[in-house]
Enzyme design. Sequence first.
Site, PDB file in Angstrom:
ATOM      1  CB  SER A   9      14.966  41.416  55.333  1.00  0.00           C
ATOM      2  OG  SER A   9      14.842  42.031  53.995  1.00  0.00           O
TER       3      SER A   9
ATOM      4  CE1 TYR B 270      13.029  37.063  52.991  1.00  0.00           C
ATOM      5  CE2 TYR B 270      12.674  39.291  52.740  1.00  0.00           C
ATOM      6  CZ  TYR B 270      13.681  38.125  52.884  1.00  0.00           C
ATOM      7  OH  TYR B 270      15.011  38.133  53.174  1.00  0.00           O
TER       8      TYR B 270
HETATM    9  N1  NAD Z   1      20.868  38.218  50.273  1.00  0.00           N
HETATM   10  C1  NAD Z   1      20.192  39.531  50.570  1.00  0.00           C
HETATM   11  O1  NAD Z   1      20.275  40.536  50.234  1.00  0.00           O
HETATM   12  C2  NAD Z   1      19.314  39.465  51.944  1.00  0.00           C
HETATM   13  C3  NAD Z   1      18.623  40.247  52.428  1.00  0.00           C
HETATM   14  C4  NAD Z   1      17.823  40.548  53.485  1.00  0.00           C
HETATM   15  C5  NAD Z   1      17.747  39.163  54.458  1.00  0.00           C
HETATM   16  N2  NAD Z   1      18.466  38.183  53.879  1.00  0.00           N
HETATM   17  C6  NAD Z   1      18.430  37.100  54.792  1.00  0.00           C
HETATM   18  O2  NAD Z   1      19.730  36.284  54.965  1.00  0.00           O
HETATM   19  C7  NAD Z   1      19.271  35.024  55.115  1.00  0.00           C
HETATM   20  C8  NAD Z   1      20.486  34.229  54.245  1.00  0.00           C
HETATM   21  O3  NAD Z   1      19.837  33.985  53.098  1.00  0.00           O
HETATM   22  P1  NAD Z   1      21.019  34.372  51.666  1.00  0.00           P
HETATM   23  O4  NAD Z   1      20.478  35.494  51.108  1.00  0.00           O
HETATM   24  O5  NAD Z   1      22.240  33.993  52.112  1.00  0.00           O
HETATM   25  O6  NAD Z   1      20.361  33.113  50.555  1.00  0.00           O
HETATM   26  P2  NAD Z   1      20.695  31.687  50.435  1.00  0.00           P
HETATM   27  O7  NAD Z   1      19.534  31.115  50.049  1.00  0.00           O
HETATM   28  O8  NAD Z   1      21.995  31.828  49.751  1.00  0.00           O
HETATM   29  O9  NAD Z   1      20.761  31.096  51.815  1.00  0.00           O
HETATM   30  C9  NAD Z   1      19.585  30.694  52.730  1.00  0.00           C
HETATM   31  C10 NAD Z   1      19.829  29.208  53.088  1.00  0.00           C
HETATM   32  O10 NAD Z   1      18.727  28.857  54.069  1.00  0.00           O
HETATM   33  C11 NAD Z   1      18.615  27.535  53.931  1.00  0.00           C
HETATM   34  N3  NAD Z   1      17.252  26.880  54.291  1.00  0.00           N
HETATM   35  C12 NAD Z   1      16.007  27.497  53.619  1.00  0.00           C
HETATM   36  N4  NAD Z   1      14.908  26.820  54.121  1.00  0.00           N
HETATM   37  C13 NAD Z   1      15.628  26.074  55.140  1.00  0.00           C
HETATM   38  C14 NAD Z   1      14.826  25.394  56.058  1.00  0.00           C
HETATM   39  N5  NAD Z   1      13.555  25.097  56.179  1.00  0.00           N
HETATM   40  N6  NAD Z   1      15.624  24.788  57.143  1.00  0.00           N
HETATM   41  C15 NAD Z   1      17.001  24.993  56.989  1.00  0.00           C
HETATM   42  N7  NAD Z   1      17.530  25.828  56.019  1.00  0.00           N
HETATM   43  C16 NAD Z   1      16.855  26.197  55.153  1.00  0.00           C
HETATM   44  C17 NAD Z   1      18.786  27.364  52.341  1.00  0.00           C
HETATM   45  O11 NAD Z   1      19.008  25.989  52.024  1.00  0.00           O
HETATM   46  C18 NAD Z   1      20.188  28.268  52.182  1.00  0.00           C
HETATM   47  O12 NAD Z   1      21.282  27.319  52.162  1.00  0.00           O
HETATM   48  C19 NAD Z   1      18.008  34.565  54.983  1.00  0.00           C
HETATM   49  O13 NAD Z   1      17.220  34.587  56.294  1.00  0.00           O
HETATM   50  C20 NAD Z   1      17.431  35.753  54.212  1.00  0.00           C
HETATM   51  O14 NAD Z   1      16.062  36.112  54.535  1.00  0.00           O
HETATM   52  C21 NAD Z   1      19.140  37.974  52.787  1.00  0.00           C
END
Ligand code: NAD
Length: 263
Positions: free
Chosen positions: A144, A157
Amino acid sequence: MNRLDNHRTLVTGAASGIGQATALRLLDEGATVVAADVSTDGLAATSARAAERGTADRLTTLTLDIGDEQSVIAGVRSSIETLGGLDSLVNAAGILRASHTEQTSLDLWDLIIRVNLTGTFLVVREALPALLANPRATVVNFSSTSAAFAHPYMAAYAASKGGIQSFTHAIALEYGGKGLRAVCVAPGSIKSGITDATPGYLPADSDWALFSKLSPALPTDRESGGAGMGDPTAVAGVIAMLVSEDGAFITGTEIRIDGGTHA
Ligand SMILES: NC(=O)c1ccc[n+]([C@@H]2O[C@H](COP(=O)([O-])OP(=O)(O)OC[C@H]3O[C@@H](n4cnc5c(N)ncnc54)[C@H](O)[C@@H]3O)[C@@H](O)[C@H]2O)c1
């Protein structure tokens, strides 16, 4: 001929946001995909979207909790059996919680580290034998922008994501000679379940001035919590490149995808 024809991949976090967009993009490019997530309902939505695009015949969904060792052992084993091997692993599953650091309980700290950092380790560990049976395989982990740039109220986080970056560099060196590539994507400001939920986690007395440097430089057409956001497909396309031969000389590094938020 599609770029990912005959490519077998496991994508965690594939029920929502970036993981779902990635599973759909890899399917669009010809891959056979196991989409894993703790959310069975969300996985049904992923299947429905694949069906709309005519790719559901190459998709299998799997309910799996990456924070639970036995769930990961069973889930990764069944994924490899379903796919008949593994060419790439995309570890998108993750959670975000926010709080003042001095008010962060050990339980909350442990939850964030266990799901994001330990969960990524567990899935990689279980997938490694199948990945290494293959002369050219790829792991894409999710860091991230918070790992390298300060994001307020998200110390746990950020630490989990910094740990994922360090872990990824280490395995890139450890297994590079065997043909395994390990890369992080570092998204920021991407509309998703996480960014939609973040305003609800922030402390009521948050100092909003601390967020002044957290907006993309590029124009955005999405919004979460009043802030401009990019689309999850912006990250999915980069991941498709990374797991393909187009990414053949990329390993042990991060690719930041944040619309220039931290330019
Ligand atoms: N959206 C952003 O701007 C952003 C920025 C930095 C990092 N990220 C990272 O991107 C990745 C995807 O997140 P997103 O932003 O699409 O959010 P999101 O919440 O839409 O997707 C995250 C998914 O992970 C699943 N999840 C959570 N805990 C879990 C577990 N214990 N076992 C299996 N699945 C699990 C959730 O059910 C969800 O479907 C994450 O690792 C997040 O930290 C996102």
